[in-house]
Design an enzyme around this catalytic site. Sequence first.
Site, PDB file in Angstrom:
ATOM      1  N   ARG A 127       0.785  -1.093  -0.077  1.00 13.77           N
ATOM      2  CA  ARG A 127      -0.064   0.044   0.053  1.00 13.77           C
ATOM      3  C   ARG A 127       0.985   1.230   0.136  1.00 13.77           C
ATOM      4  NH1 ARG A 127      -3.141  -0.526   5.384  1.00 13.77           N
ATOM      5  NH2 ARG A 127      -4.227   1.346   4.425  1.00 13.77           N
ATOM      6  N   SER A 150       0.547   4.155   2.013  1.00 16.52           N
ATOM      7  CA  SER A 150       0.642   4.783   3.105  1.00 16.52           C
ATOM      8  C   SER A 150       2.061   4.981   3.745  1.00 16.52           C
ATOM      9  CB  SER A 150      -0.430   4.252   4.107  1.00 16.52           C
ATOM     10  OG  SER A 150       0.222   3.144   4.698  1.00 16.52           O
ATOM     11  N   LYS A 185      -2.641  -8.190  11.177  1.00 16.78           N
ATOM     12  CA  LYS A 185      -3.973  -7.813  11.911  1.00 16.78           C
ATOM     13  C   LYS A 185      -5.097  -7.359  10.821  1.00 16.78           C
ATOM     14  CE  LYS A 185      -3.328  -2.920  13.142  1.00 16.78           C
ATOM     15  NZ  LYS A 185      -4.414  -2.163  12.304  1.00 16.78           N
ATOM     16  N   ASP A 186      -4.639  -7.055   9.410  1.00 13.03           N
ATOM     17  CA  ASP A 186      -5.259  -6.731   8.349  1.00 13.03           C
ATOM     18  C   ASP A 186      -5.595  -8.037   7.380  1.00 13.03           C
ATOM     19  OD1 ASP A 186      -5.598  -4.210   9.115  1.00 13.03           O
ATOM     20  OD2 ASP A 186      -3.842  -3.634   7.702  1.00 13.03           O
ATOM     21  N   THR A 197     -11.672   6.672  16.877  1.00 10.52           N
ATOM     22  CA  THR A 197     -11.179   5.345  16.370  1.00 10.52           C
ATOM     23  C   THR A 197     -11.946   4.627  15.423  1.00 10.52           C
ATOM     24  OG1 THR A 197     -10.632   3.261  16.908  1.00 10.52           O
ATOM     25  CG2 THR A 197     -12.532   4.096  18.034  1.00 10.52           C
ATOM     26  N   LEU A 207     -13.892  -1.182  15.724  1.00  2.68           N
ATOM     27  CA  LEU A 207     -14.768  -1.743  16.782  1.00  2.68           C
ATOM     28  C   LEU A 207     -14.481  -1.993  18.226  1.00  2.68           C
ATOM     29  CD1 LEU A 207     -17.859  -3.157  14.452  1.00  2.68           C
ATOM     30  CD2 LEU A 207     -17.469  -0.454  15.357  1.00  2.68           C
ATOM     31  N   ARG A 208     -13.253  -3.074  17.926  1.00  2.97           N
ATOM     32  CA  ARG A 208     -12.615  -3.898  19.277  1.00  2.97           C
ATOM     33  C   ARG A 208     -12.033  -2.581  20.019  1.00  2.97           C
ATOM     34  NH1 ARG A 208      -7.491  -3.527  20.451  1.00  2.97           N
ATOM     35  NH2 ARG A 208      -6.952  -2.465  18.472  1.00  2.97           N
ATOM     36  N   ARG A 209     -11.509  -1.603  19.679  1.00  5.93           N
ATOM     37  CA  ARG A 209     -11.150  -0.252  20.309  1.00  5.93           C
ATOM     38  C   ARG A 209     -12.340   0.177  20.852  1.00  5.93           C
ATOM     39  NH1 ARG A 209      -6.789   1.458  16.190  1.00  5.93           N
ATOM     40  NH2 ARG A 209      -5.094   0.115  16.700  1.00  5.93           N
ATOM     41  N   ARG A 246     -10.801   7.690  10.541  1.00  4.58           N
ATOM     42  CA  ARG A 246     -10.208   7.017   9.154  1.00  4.58           C
ATOM     43  C   ARG A 246      -9.101   7.870   8.604  1.00  4.58           C
ATOM     44  NH1 ARG A 246     -12.926   3.806   5.824  1.00  4.58           N
ATOM     45  NH2 ARG A 246     -10.754   3.239   5.331  1.00  4.58           N
ATOM     46  N   GLY A 247      -8.307   7.292   7.964  1.00  5.09           N
ATOM     47  CA  GLY A 247      -7.256   7.683   7.117  1.00  5.09           C
ATOM     48  C   GLY A 247      -6.116   7.074   7.611  1.00  5.09           C
ATOM     49  N   ASN A 248      -4.870   7.381   7.033  1.00  6.83           N
ATOM     50  CA  ASN A 248      -3.589   6.934   7.371  1.00  6.83           C
ATOM     51  C   ASN A 248      -3.094   7.275   8.951  1.00  6.83           C
ATOM     52  OD1 ASN A 248      -3.217   5.580   4.903  1.00  6.83           O
ATOM     53  ND2 ASN A 248      -2.316   7.329   3.828  1.00  6.83           N
ATOM     54  N   THR A 281      -2.256  10.837   9.134  1.00  5.77           N
ATOM     55  CA  THR A 281      -3.357  11.700   8.992  1.00  5.77           C
ATOM     56  C   THR A 281      -4.204  11.819  10.368  1.00  5.77           C
ATOM     57  OG1 THR A 281      -3.547  11.208   6.658  1.00  5.77           O
ATOM     58  CG2 THR A 281      -5.533  12.168   7.806  1.00  5.77           C
ATOM     59  N   ARG A 282      -4.286  10.660  11.154  1.00  8.19           N
ATOM     60  CA  ARG A 282      -5.152  10.511  12.116  1.00  8.19           C
ATOM     61  C   ARG A 282      -4.505  11.283  13.300  1.00  8.19           C
ATOM     62  NH1 ARG A 282      -5.740   4.330  13.044  1.00  8.19           N
ATOM     63  NH2 ARG A 282      -4.316   4.008  11.418  1.00  8.19           N
ATOM     64  N   CYS A 291     -11.610  -8.662  10.707  1.00  8.21           N
ATOM     65  CA  CYS A 291     -11.007  -7.867  11.340  1.00  8.21           C
ATOM     66  C   CYS A 291     -11.615  -6.465  11.669  1.00  8.21           C
ATOM     67  CB  CYS A 291      -9.691  -7.255  10.589  1.00  8.21           C
ATOM     68  SG  CYS A 291     -10.020  -6.600   8.878  1.00  8.21           S
TER      69      CYS A 291
END
Length: 310
Positions: A9, A11, A81-82, A125, A128-130, A147-149, A152-153, A240
């Site tokens: 990717r 990012s 994790k992805d 975030t 959903l886990r967090r 959302r975002g890299n 960016t976050r 995930c």
Amino acid sequence: MRKITIATRGSKLALWQANHISDLLRSEYPDIEVQLLKIKTKGDKILDVPLAKVGGKGLFVKEIEEALLAQKADLAVHSMKDVPTELPEGLEVGIIPPREADTDSLLSVKYDSLKDLPIGAVVGTSSLRRQSQLLTLRSDLKIKSLRGNLDTRVGKLLAGEFDAIVVATAGMNRLNLSAPKSEILGPPHFLPAVAQGALGIEYRIEDTEIQDILAFLHDEDTARQVRAERGFLTGLDGGCQVPIAAWSVLKDNQIKLTGFVADIDGSSPIRLEKSGSADEAWELGTSLADNVLAAGAKEILDRVYDKCKA
């Protein structure tokens, strides 16, 4: 000269990961030429919708795997994790390098910790886990999709859009990012995503030459932990983007695995643990999943899926 193409990717974090493996390959094999092939995935293109509502598995890997199968690239470097637990026929993730930190980090400009956040604080975030675990610990918080890299976050936090955000510690470490205030959110009170902090290298099964070249990167201890955690995820038939967490500890060829499932709002949390031989890591994970399902996890996950579709 042997040329190797790494699909990745675009990012900053994904490029760091790909360049990290590229540098290790060049160091081990000075005669090998390594190049990167940047690919935009579905998860990269859809930024205005929460991940849980985008749907589907492999949001950040599908297009990359298509490039591998088309022989446009020799390997891909993923955040494990992805990666879905079911891979396309002809591909495998057989190389797992040593793991980075598996924790999350709460970042803020004003507040030192989760407990110091004021009532009604806005926390960002995309997980959903967090979200689920945050609300289990602080039901008064307001969770807002982020959302975002990674860079960016962090930028959105510094711009004042959130009181705090939660991100993976490993990504912060790899990109050398920081915030004015931070707190590690980790076990035993806050469990990570399945295989969080671990990288995985995917390649075509038929390409035995690339497997031999990559072998020096593999860390079997990390691989065993990843197998246990992914076995747990598989046993729950979870993707995930659902509120599932897993944490493994390896010692003396024994793995202690802790699994967590809860509703999006943090209600009905189920947390169980199980220990077993590291040689049967996958079976340990699926067995723990059976125990969690027997404790009522299926009903919880069904509710989550219904809410995500709404």
